[in-house]
Design a protein around this motif. Sequence first.
Motif, mmCIF file in Angstrom:
data_model
loop_
_atom_site.group_PDB
_atom_site.id
_atom_site.type_symbol
_atom_site.label_atom_id
_atom_site.label_comp_id
_atom_site.label_asym_id
_atom_site.label_seq_id
_atom_site.Cartn_x
_atom_site.Cartn_y
_atom_site.Cartn_z
ATOM 1 N N ALA A 291 4.754 -10.380 -9.487
ATOM 2 C CA ALA A 291 5.225 -9.025 -9.163
ATOM 3 C C ALA A 291 4.572 -8.510 -7.884
ATOM 4 O O ALA A 291 5.221 -7.872 -7.047
ATOM 5 C CB ALA A 291 4.932 -8.087 -10.338
ATOM 6 N N ASP A 292 3.320 -8.793 -7.699
ATOM 7 C CA ASP A 292 2.626 -8.331 -6.488
ATOM 8 C C ASP A 292 3.212 -8.988 -5.239
ATOM 9 O O ASP A 292 3.399 -8.324 -4.211
ATOM 10 C CB ASP A 292 1.132 -8.646 -6.585
ATOM 11 C CG ASP A 292 0.470 -7.907 -7.724
ATOM 12 O OD1 ASP A 292 1.039 -6.875 -8.151
ATOM 13 O OD2 ASP A 292 -0.604 -8.345 -8.187
ATOM 14 N N GLN A 293 3.525 -10.305 -5.360
ATOM 15 C CA GLN A 293 4.077 -10.987 -4.197
ATOM 16 C C GLN A 293 5.474 -10.472 -3.868
ATOM 17 O O GLN A 293 5.836 -10.314 -2.691
ATOM 18 C CB GLN A 293 4.106 -12.497 -4.462
ATOM 19 C CG GLN A 293 4.615 -13.327 -3.302
ATOM 20 C CD GLN A 293 3.690 -13.277 -2.098
ATOM 21 O OE1 GLN A 293 2.528 -12.896 -2.223
ATOM 22 N NE2 GLN A 293 4.197 -13.640 -0.943
ATOM 23 N N ALA A 294 6.289 -10.198 -4.914
ATOM 24 C CA ALA A 294 7.626 -9.661 -4.657
ATOM 25 C C ALA A 294 7.556 -8.283 -4.002
ATOM 26 O O ALA A 294 8.304 -7.987 -3.050
ATOM 27 C CB ALA A 294 8.404 -9.586 -5.967
ATOM 28 N N MET B 164 7.318 -5.967 3.357
ATOM 29 C CA MET B 164 7.387 -6.628 4.658
ATOM 30 C C MET B 164 8.809 -6.615 5.221
ATOM 31 O O MET B 164 9.016 -6.431 6.426
ATOM 32 C CB MET B 164 6.889 -8.066 4.537
ATOM 33 C CG MET B 164 5.405 -8.192 4.218
ATOM 34 S SD MET B 164 4.357 -7.515 5.517
ATOM 35 C CE MET B 164 4.696 -8.675 6.828
ATOM 36 N N LEU B 165 9.826 -6.774 4.351
ATOM 37 C CA LEU B 165 11.207 -6.734 4.817
ATOM 38 C C LEU B 165 11.581 -5.349 5.326
ATOM 39 O O LEU B 165 12.248 -5.206 6.360
ATOM 40 C CB LEU B 165 12.150 -7.160 3.686
ATOM 41 C CG LEU B 165 12.189 -8.661 3.370
ATOM 42 C CD1 LEU B 165 13.072 -8.933 2.167
ATOM 43 C CD2 LEU B 165 12.700 -9.446 4.578
ATOM 44 N N ARG B 166 11.150 -4.327 4.586
ATOM 45 C CA ARG B 166 11.433 -2.958 5.048
ATOM 46 C C ARG B 166 10.765 -2.685 6.389
ATOM 47 O O ARG B 166 11.370 -2.080 7.285
ATOM 48 C CB ARG B 166 10.956 -1.953 3.992
ATOM 49 C CG ARG B 166 11.896 -1.832 2.791
ATOM 50 C CD ARG B 166 11.597 -0.580 1.990
ATOM 51 N NE ARG B 166 10.263 -0.617 1.405
ATOM 52 C CZ ARG B 166 10.001 -1.108 0.203
ATOM 53 N NH1 ARG B 166 10.977 -1.617 -0.534
ATOM 54 N NH2 ARG B 166 8.774 -1.106 -0.269
ATOM 55 N N MET B 167 9.550 -3.126 6.519
ATOM 56 C CA MET B 167 8.865 -2.922 7.792
ATOM 57 C C MET B 167 9.552 -3.703 8.912
ATOM 58 O O MET B 167 9.679 -3.219 10.050
ATOM 59 C CB MET B 167 7.400 -3.354 7.657
ATOM 60 C CG MET B 167 6.572 -3.119 8.905
ATOM 61 S SD MET B 167 4.853 -3.575 8.663
ATOM 62 C CE MET B 167 4.355 -2.348 7.487
ATOM 63 N N TYR B 168 10.048 -4.900 8.593
ATOM 64 C CA TYR B 168 10.731 -5.707 9.606
ATOM 65 C C TYR B 168 11.998 -5.010 10.102
ATOM 66 O O TYR B 168 12.236 -4.911 11.315
ATOM 67 C CB TYR B 168 11.070 -7.074 9.011
ATOM 68 C CG TYR B 168 12.047 -7.877 9.836
ATOM 69 C CD1 TYR B 168 11.654 -8.488 11.019
ATOM 70 C CD2 TYR B 168 13.374 -8.009 9.426
ATOM 71 C CE1 TYR B 168 12.552 -9.214 11.780
ATOM 72 C CE2 TYR B 168 14.278 -8.730 10.176
ATOM 73 C CZ TYR B 168 13.865 -9.338 11.360
ATOM 74 O OH TYR B 168 14.752 -10.050 12.099
ATOM 75 N N HIS B 169 12.818 -4.492 9.167
ATOM 76 C CA HIS B 169 14.052 -3.829 9.573
ATOM 77 C C HIS B 169 13.756 -2.537 10.337
ATOM 78 O O HIS B 169 14.458 -2.205 11.306
ATOM 79 C CB HIS B 169 14.914 -3.539 8.349
ATOM 80 C CG HIS B 169 15.484 -4.780 7.719
ATOM 81 N ND1 HIS B 169 16.274 -5.688 8.409
ATOM 82 C CD2 HIS B 169 15.354 -5.294 6.460
ATOM 83 C CE1 HIS B 169 16.620 -6.677 7.609
ATOM 84 N NE2 HIS B 169 16.071 -6.470 6.410
ATOM 85 N N ALA B 170 12.727 -1.801 9.901
ATOM 86 C CA ALA B 170 12.371 -0.569 10.613
ATOM 87 C C ALA B 170 11.920 -0.883 12.044
ATOM 88 O O ALA B 170 12.322 -0.201 12.998
ATOM 89 C CB ALA B 170 11.272 0.169 9.849
#
Length: 450
Positions: free
Chosen positions: A303-306, A312-318
Motif C-alpha cells: 500500500a505504501d508503494q502504491a 509521483m504520477l501526480r507530481m509528474y503530470h503537474a
Amino acid sequence: MAFEAIVKKQIVKLKEPSLKCVDLVVSELATVIKKCAEKLSSYPRLREETERIVTTYIREREGRTKDQILLLIDIEQSYINTNHEDFIGFANAQQRSTQLNKKRAIPNQVIRRGWLTINNISLMKGGSKEYWFVLTAESLSWYKDEEEKEKKYMLPLDNLKIRDVEKGFMSNKHVFAIFNTEQRNVYKDLRQIELACDSQEDVDSWKASFLRAGVYPEKDQAENEDGAQENTFSMDPQLERQVETIRNLVDSYVAIINKSIRDLMPKTIMHLMINNTKAFIHHELLAYLYSSADQSSLMEESADQAQRRDDMLRMYHALKEALNIIGDISTSTVSTPVPPPVDDTWLQSASSHSPTPQRRPVSSIHPPGRPPAVRGPTPGPPLIPVPVGAAASFSAPPIPSRPGPQSVFANNDLFPAPPQIPSRPVRIPPGIPPGVPRRPPPSAPARPFF
C-alpha cells in the motif's frame, strides 16, 4: 593403549565446538539474506517467498555440512597415525620429559601465596598464630605479613609429605600437617607442622599446590565413610617418567589433530554451505519463484508503494503541465535601439555669436471659434468691416515668445544662448455672417488722425 584411549577422548571433544561454528555461520547467512531481501520491500509477498526459499535451502545445507564435519572427526578418531611427520615419537617424548623435569627445579618459582595458621605451637611459645605463607618449587617460607619483609622461617621441601589431621573439638578450622619422612624435626622441636585453613576448599587447594611442588600425601590413607580407599600417589620415578612420556605424546598428536581440523573446518563450510547457497541464488532461485505461486500475486505492490507511485504520477503530470505553460510564454527580449544623441552644436555656436532672439513663424491654423471676452470699450481705431472671404487672410501680428526654463548646465555650457520665447496661439476675431446687420461700435474719444 593408554595413549590411544586418551587421544580418542580428546578428539571427541572437538565435535561440539565444530558444530557450534556451523551454527554461527548459519546465523550470519540468515542475517545477510534478510538484509538483501530488504531491497524487495516494495513487493511484500515476493520478499517473503524469496526469504523462505533461500532459508530453507540454507537449513538443508546446514544438515549436510554438520554430517560432513562429524564424518571428518570420526575419520580422525578411527586411526591414530603415529607415523605422522609432525608427531614427536616415543624417543623424543622421553627426552622431552627429562628436560621438563630439570626445568621444574627452578628456584624462586612461586606456586602459591596465602594466609595459614600454625596450629600446634604451645601456649608457652606464643600459641597458634597466623602467618603469610609463600610456597615455591624448593621451599615453604612464612612471613609476618603480606609485605614479605620480615621472614620468620624457610622450610626446604626435601623429604616432606602431607597428612590429614582431624579437626579439634573446639576448633572450627580445617587442618592438615606437613612432616619429614626421615623422622626429623620440621620446625624447631616439632616433628610436624599443623596448618589450619578456614574451609575445606582452602585445604584441598593448598594440597594441590604442594603436589605441584613435589610434596605428596602420605601413602597410607584412612578409608573414607564408604569404605573405599582414597587415591594414592606413587613416588616411583619410573612411573612418573612414563606418565610424562604419555602426556608429551598426547599433546603432540592432539596438536596435529587440532591443526588439521582448523584447516578443514572453514573449507568444508565454505564448500558445502556458502558456495552452494551462492550458486543456488544465481541459477535456481528464479525457477523456484516461478514454480512456487502465481507471478501476478508475487508482484503485488504494498500500500505504501502504491501511494508513493500515485504521488509521483501526480507530481509528474503537474510538472509536465507547468512546463507546457512556461513554453507558451516567449522568453525572448524585445529591445528598441537607442536613438542617436541630440546634435547640440548649434547651441554652442549660438552662444558664441549671441544672435538676436528668434521668433517663431505665425501659425496659419485657426484656433477654435470662440470669441474673446470683451471687457468694455477697447480704445483704438474704429473697426472696419471685413468681408466674409477676407476673414481668412486676416492675421494678427506675432506675439513674442515667452522664455521657458532651461538647465543651466545643459551640454556642459557655462554661457548658454538666451532662452526662446514660446509663441501663443493667434486669436482671430470671428467673421460676421452675411445678412446680419452690423452693430455700430461704441463711440470712442476723438483722436488726431495721421
